[in-house]
Each structure stands twice: as C-alpha cells, then as structure tokens.
Design an enzyme around this catalytic site. Structure first.
Site, PDB file in Angstrom:
ATOM      1  N   GLN A 242       0.864  -1.186   0.000  1.00 52.21           N
ATOM      2  CA  GLN A 242       0.000   0.000   0.000  1.00 52.21           C
ATOM      3  C   GLN A 242       0.899   1.235   0.000  1.00 52.21           C
ATOM      4  OE1 GLN A 242      -2.496   1.565   3.283  1.00 52.21           O
ATOM      5  NE2 GLN A 242      -4.213   1.321   1.882  1.00 52.21           N
TER       6      GLN A 242
ATOM      7  N   GLY B  69      -9.871  -6.158   8.241  1.00 49.35           N
ATOM      8  CA  GLY B  69      -8.790  -5.525   8.986  1.00 49.35           C
ATOM      9  C   GLY B  69      -8.695  -6.118  10.376  1.00 49.35           C
TER      10      GLY B  69
ATOM     11  N   TYR C  97      -5.900  10.864   3.617  1.00 52.00           N
ATOM     12  CA  TYR C  97      -4.489  11.138   3.321  1.00 52.00           C
ATOM     13  C   TYR C  97      -4.402  11.897   1.994  1.00 52.00           C
ATOM     14  CZ  TYR C  97      -3.869   8.292   7.403  1.00 52.00           C
ATOM     15  OH  TYR C  97      -3.948   7.834   8.690  1.00 52.00           O
TER      16      TYR C  97
HETATM   17  C1  LIG Z   1      -4.817  -1.076  13.581  1.00 50.53           C
HETATM   18  C2  LIG Z   1      -5.359  -0.582  12.267  1.00 50.53           C
HETATM   19  C3  LIG Z   1      -4.504   0.048  11.361  1.00 50.53           C
HETATM   20  C4  LIG Z   1      -4.983   0.471  10.110  1.00 50.53           C
HETATM   21  N1  LIG Z   1      -4.095   1.025   9.198  1.00 50.53           N
HETATM   22  C5  LIG Z   1      -4.514   1.247   7.934  1.00 50.53           C
HETATM   23  C6  LIG Z   1      -3.586   1.589   6.903  1.00 50.53           C
HETATM   24  O1  LIG Z   1      -2.370   1.672   7.101  1.00 50.53           O
HETATM   25  N2  LIG Z   1      -4.072   1.800   5.657  1.00 50.53           N
HETATM   26  C7  LIG Z   1      -5.408   1.693   5.364  1.00 50.53           C
HETATM   27  O2  LIG Z   1      -5.813   1.884   4.219  1.00 50.53           O
HETATM   28  N3  LIG Z   1      -6.301   1.365   6.309  1.00 50.53           N
HETATM   29  C8  LIG Z   1      -5.887   1.117   7.576  1.00 50.53           C
HETATM   30  N4  LIG Z   1      -6.782   0.670   8.503  1.00 50.53           N
HETATM   31  C9  LIG Z   1      -8.172   0.425   8.094  1.00 50.53           C
HETATM   32  C10 LIG Z   1      -8.367  -1.027   7.662  1.00 50.53           C
HETATM   33  O3  LIG Z   1      -7.613  -1.328   6.502  1.00 50.53           O
HETATM   34  C11 LIG Z   1      -9.835  -1.300   7.336  1.00 50.53           C
HETATM   35  O4  LIG Z   1     -10.225  -0.481   6.255  1.00 50.53           O
HETATM   36  C12 LIG Z   1     -10.727  -1.032   8.538  1.00 50.53           C
HETATM   37  O5  LIG Z   1     -10.184  -1.609   9.714  1.00 50.53           O
HETATM   38  C13 LIG Z   1     -12.127  -1.566   8.310  1.00 50.53           C
HETATM   39  O6  LIG Z   1     -12.097  -2.976   8.147  1.00 50.53           O
HETATM   40  P1  LIG Z   1     -12.553  -3.957   9.342  1.00 50.53           P
HETATM   41  O7  LIG Z   1     -13.924  -3.497   9.737  1.00 50.53           O
HETATM   42  O8  LIG Z   1     -12.508  -5.329   8.777  1.00 50.53           O
HETATM   43  O9  LIG Z   1     -11.583  -3.759  10.484  1.00 50.53           O
HETATM   44  C14 LIG Z   1      -6.343   0.281   9.775  1.00 50.53           C
HETATM   45  C15 LIG Z   1      -7.193  -0.334  10.699  1.00 50.53           C
HETATM   46  C16 LIG Z   1      -6.717  -0.786  11.910  1.00 50.53           C
HETATM   47  C17 LIG Z   1      -7.654  -1.503  12.852  1.00 50.53           C
END
Ligand SMILES: Cc1cc2nc3c(=O)[nH]c(=O)nc-3n(C[C@H](O)[C@H](O)[C@H](O)COP(=O)(O)O)c2cc1C
Length: 368
Positions: A102, A325, A180
C-alpha cells in the site's frame, strides 16, 4: 453446505490469481524501525503468518519524508527499506501467499514535529480539526502545494513503485482513502484549489489519476489497485457529492483497466470523531449499489464485514472479494477459521500500534 462457500472460490484479480476471496486489509502497526522505516524480522513473521489470505495488503508505506505521520511506519524510499521488504515478501511467497504494497503519502495528516520541522503538504491550507495524536498538539495548517510540489510527489510515487517492484511485490495499492493526500485532493472539503487540480470532479481526480498512470507504467495495469473511502469521516473528511465524484473516478479507473478498487463502505455516525460532518450512511445509504456499475474490474468490499456478510455481498454482486482488517489482527489463519467455522480470537487494541512482537506476531493459529 457452508453458506459462505463463495469466499473460497478462486478469483482472478488483474494478473493475480487469488485462491480465495478473503483479503487482508492494510493495517499500520508501527513495528518498523523508527529512524530508518525498515521492516524487520517480526514484520516478516507477522505477514507470513497471514499468507493463506487471498491477497495481503501491507500497511501504508511512505514515498516521501514529508509523509511521516506515524512513528515506526514503513517506507519505500531507500535501498535499506527495499532489502527489509524483500525479507517480508520472500517469507510470504515461501508460504505461497501474494502481497501488495500500500503506497502512501499522508499529506496534511502529519506534523512538523514528526519530520524534522517540515510543515505538512496538502492541496489547500486547511488543518484537520483537533489534535494530532502522535505529538499531542493541534494539527497544523498545511502548506498549499504548488504545481511543482505536485509533480514532485507524483515522481516520488513513481520512484516508490520502482522500488516496490524491485523488492518483489506482486502488486501495488494506492492509498486513496482515510483522509491522506490522494483523498485530500479528491474530496471537496479539503480541496479548494482553483487550478487544474481543484474545482470540478475532473480536476480533483487529476492528481489521483496521474499517480495511477505512473503506477501502471511501472507495474502494469493488472497489478495496480486503489483503496477509496467515499463517505469516510476519518481525518476530518467530507465531499459534497461523493456519488458524482466517485462515479467519474471509477469510470476513469475502468478505462485504465486497473486490477481492483477496494471500497470502504463506512458506517460513521453523525459527527463521527467530533468533526461535525453528517453521518456517512445518511449521506449515501446505498454506496456500493450506486458505484458498482462504473467499474468492471474487481471490487473489494470493506468495513465491518463478517464471513456471512462478505459472502452475501459477493452473492448479491456488490463486490467480488472482501477485505478484513481488525479480524486479521488476532486471527492469522482467518481463512481456515472461516472455512471450518472455527471460533475467532479477540485482539488487544492497546497493542495495535507500536511495541514489539506482543499483540502483533504472537497470535497463534486456532488451538482447538
Ligand atoms: C490497527 C489498524 C490500522 C490500520 N491502518 C490502515 C492503513 O495503514 N491503511 C489503510 O488503508 N487502512 C488502515 N486501517 C483500516 C483497515 O484497513 C480497514 O479499512 C478497517 O479496519 C475496516 O475494516 P474492518 O472493519 O474489517 O476492520 C487500519 C485499521 C486498523 C484496525
């Protein structure tokens, strides 16, 4: 029959062949070396433990020293970082996994105290409302990027992509979500420019598409994707007409035949994070239905999905694969657990960001 069986059907994503439709979403965990931004052995362990995923999307990885939003985040600007990533990629490939970088610039979402006094860059001089959590000071008013600055950053993305390819990544995902830099150019609340990079949806999409074109040059269209959050509120974001903006953007991405778009179908409440923006779902209740016809490639659904809702979304044709995530933090073998309907483990949010292997690469596969 397992009613989530569609998750385990293979899927062609551009030039990649995914053995299943369970994607690991990008997650910043801040375990890289803080000074060098080099991924180390525990980072390699962490990703390789999750190699059964259809596709791993790495943590957001900076292409510029001006993008230093998190201590311990990863970079793709030095040879040392390329060497660090090689170890990660080799470990994932040894377990027959696929991994995409990414690629990222934080824009206004950093602070001069995190990057040797350099003021953050953004399309317009508008600060994020509130405090930067990393330095515990108010967000700064960013420097309004000149046309030269814009060209420089596009070049940095291109150079980052070259290094990512050299390291051996299978693909690259442009971080166009979560407030971002790319997202700041896309959405009307943060882009108030009146040159060719601001104003109309065509102009606000220009920066994103120029970067995509460079990524395609380096990786080939079948190995480029993007993540977007059309109604996400994180980092104080809003667009007055997201359907118009993203319909245009998706059609342009469709012309370029890139491999995938990952969509965050956010469920943020009214005034989420205290910024005062309207609720995401209230603004556009049926985001996926509205955007799906504008892109013929693979759509990866995201946010709050379970095995059941992911399978339903694929069956209904809203998306082709699903990214997870939070569930991937405590469940390195998420694919196997979904497949065999095994109990999922919780993860410890206190250990999400920074620290060592604890709460990172020490979650075991299912123990029975
Ligand atoms: C600890 C953590 C770090 C994350 N860092 C990023 C990141 O670096 N880049 C990004 O696009 N999304 C990031 N996200 C968002 C996740 O990629 C994802 O879009 C979000 O958690 C929703 O998915 P979920 O409901 O399955 O957790 C992060 C989420 C969490 C929980």
């Amino acid at each position: 029959m397992n009613n989530t069986s569609i998750l385990f059907k293979s899927l062609k994503v551009g030039e990649l062949n995914l053995p299943n439709r369970i994607v690991m979403a990008a997650m910043t965990r801040m375990r890289c070396n803080n000074d060098t931004k080099v991924p180390n052995d525990i980072v390699a362990d962490y990703y390789s433990q999750r190699a059964s995923s259809g596709l791993i999307l790495t943590e957001c990885t900076l292409v510029s020293q001006r993008s230093n939003a998190f201590p311990g985040c990863a970079g793709i600007i030095s040879e040392e970082q390329v060497e660090g990533w090689k170890k990660v990629i080799d470990a994932v490939h040894k377990k027959n996994g696929r991994i995409a970088l990414q690629i990222w610039h934080s824009g206004r979402a950093t602070h001069s105290n995190l990057q040797g006094g350099q003021i953050p860059w953004a399309p317009s001089p508008i600060a994020i409302n509130g405090v930067n959590y990393a330095v515990k000071q108010p967000h700064e008013v960013p420097h309004e990027m000149t046309t030269e600055d814009i060209k420089l950053v596009i070049q940095q993305f291109k150079e980052g992509a070259y290094r990512a390819k050299k390291a051996g990544f299978d693909a690259v995902e442009l971080h166009g979500a979560n407030g971002y830099l790319v997202d700041q150019f896309l959405r009307s609340y943060t882009n108030r420019r009146n040159d060719q990079y601001g104003g109309s949806v065509e102009n606000r999409s220009r920066f994103c598409l120029e970067i995509i074109d460079e990524l395609v040059q380096v990786f080939g269209k079948g190995r480029v994707g993007i993540k977007v959050s059309p109604v996400g509120r994180y980092n104080d974001m809003f667009d007055e007409d997201p359907v118009k903006l993203y319909t245009y953007l998706f059609k342009e991405l469709d012309k370029r035949q890139i491999a995938f778009i990952e969509i965050m179908n956010s469920k943020d409440e009214e005034n989420a994070y205290g910024y005062g923006h309207p609720a995401s779902e209230k603004q556009v209740p049926n985001l996926l239905q509205l955007l799906r016809p504008s892109f013929k490639g693979v759509i990866i659904g995201n946010v709050g999905l379970t095995a059941q809702t992911a399978a339903q979304g694929i069956e209904q044709g809203l998306f082709d694969a699903a990214s997870f995530g939070t569930l991937y933090i405590g469940n390195p073998d998420l694919v196997e657990r979904f497949k065999d309907n095994l109990k999922l483990s919780d993860s410890d949010p206190k250990k999400y960001f920074g620290g060592n292997h604890e709460g990172y690469s020490d979650y075991p596969p299912y123990q029975g």
